[in-house]
Scaffold this motif. Structure first.
Motif, short mmCIF file in Angstrom:
data_model
loop_
_atom_site.label_atom_id
_atom_site.label_comp_id
_atom_site.label_asym_id
_atom_site.label_seq_id
_atom_site.Cartn_x
_atom_site.Cartn_y
_atom_site.Cartn_z
N ALA A 64 0.85 -1.20 0.00
CA ALA A 64 0.00 0.00 0.00
C ALA A 64 0.88 1.24 0.00
O ALA A 64 0.60 2.23 -0.70
N HIS A 107 0.91 -2.77 -7.06
CA HIS A 107 -0.48 -2.94 -6.64
C HIS A 107 -1.01 -4.33 -6.97
O HIS A 107 -1.94 -4.81 -6.31
N HIS A 110 0.10 -6.32 -4.16
CA HIS A 110 -0.87 -5.97 -3.11
C HIS A 110 -2.12 -6.83 -3.24
O HIS A 110 -2.61 -7.40 -2.25
#
Length: 222
Positions: A64, A107, A110
């Motif tokens: 993040a 991401h 993530h």
């Protein structure tokens, strides 16, 4: 408009390039370097955690942070170059695409950690998520996937300049809003989240200031 762009070009044409810059700090080699570093950091965070669930959550928190940093660098690259032309901001602007793809890599790591958490402890996963998060997050990932795909020359050419411009403009602002909301709602949990909120808002002010500067240049040449 051509006159305005000539004025902007004149304003920045004396910027020196970074001296003796290694080739791996440019282009797709930069993306590969950042992506490899992200994978190594995520693997280390997962390995150092006391339990698999803790490892997944550590990777979620880590990525993040790396995602917001990489996104904001790409998001403000052209604005920083316009507001403060220098060798560093010129490098950032020239490598905006590759930093943006690096953000996508961060991401998607993530996302992988979120999926791993759902498999390791579904109750914890559901406590941290809801239907709104699924829908909003899903749309963000759709934008990220399409923006990444059209960061390559052939898909970008197939999409055409009008669709490409709409996709990357709408996607960038939607992702910015997602970061603002996700960090903002956590301020009530811990005041430490004021820091990322402040950085995200600073990026907005940089974009606004650059827009005002560009508008002033256009008015001067009208």
């Amino acid at each position: 408009m051509p006159g305005a762009m000539n004025v902007i070009s004149d304003y920045t044409k004396e910027i020196p390039m970074l001296a003796n810059q290694p080739s791996f700090l440019n282009g797709w080699r930069l993306t590969a370097l950042i992506s490899a570093a992200l994978l190594a950091a995520a693997a280390t965070a997962a390995f150092m955690a006391p339990a698999p669930v803790d490892g997944a959550r550590s990777v979620i928190r880590l990525t993040a942070r790396t995602s917001v940093v990489l996104f904001l660098l790409a998001f403000t690259a052209s604005s920083l170059w316009l507001l403060a032309p220098s060798a560093a901001t010129q490098w950032l602007r020239q490598n905006r695409r590759y930093i943006g793809v690096s953000f996508a890599a961060s991401h998607f790591i993530h996302a992988g950690a979120i999926i791993a958490l759902s498999q390791l402890d579904y109750l914890v996963f559901m406590q941290l998520n809801n239907i709104v998060a699924f829908v909003a997050g899903g749309l963000a990932y759709l934008f990220i996937a399409l923006m990444t795909l059209t960061s390559f020359d052939r898909p970008a050419a197939l999409a055409g300049p009008r669709i490409w411009r709409w996709l990357h403009t709408a996607g960038a602002w939607y992702i910015w809003m997602s970061f603002a909301l996700n960090f903002g709602k956590r301020v009530v949990i811990s005041p430490v989240y004021w820091l990322p909120v402040g950085v995200v808002l600073l990026a907005l002010f940089i974009r606004i200031a650059a827009f005002r500067r560009k508008s002033a240049v256009i008015q001067q040449t009208a």
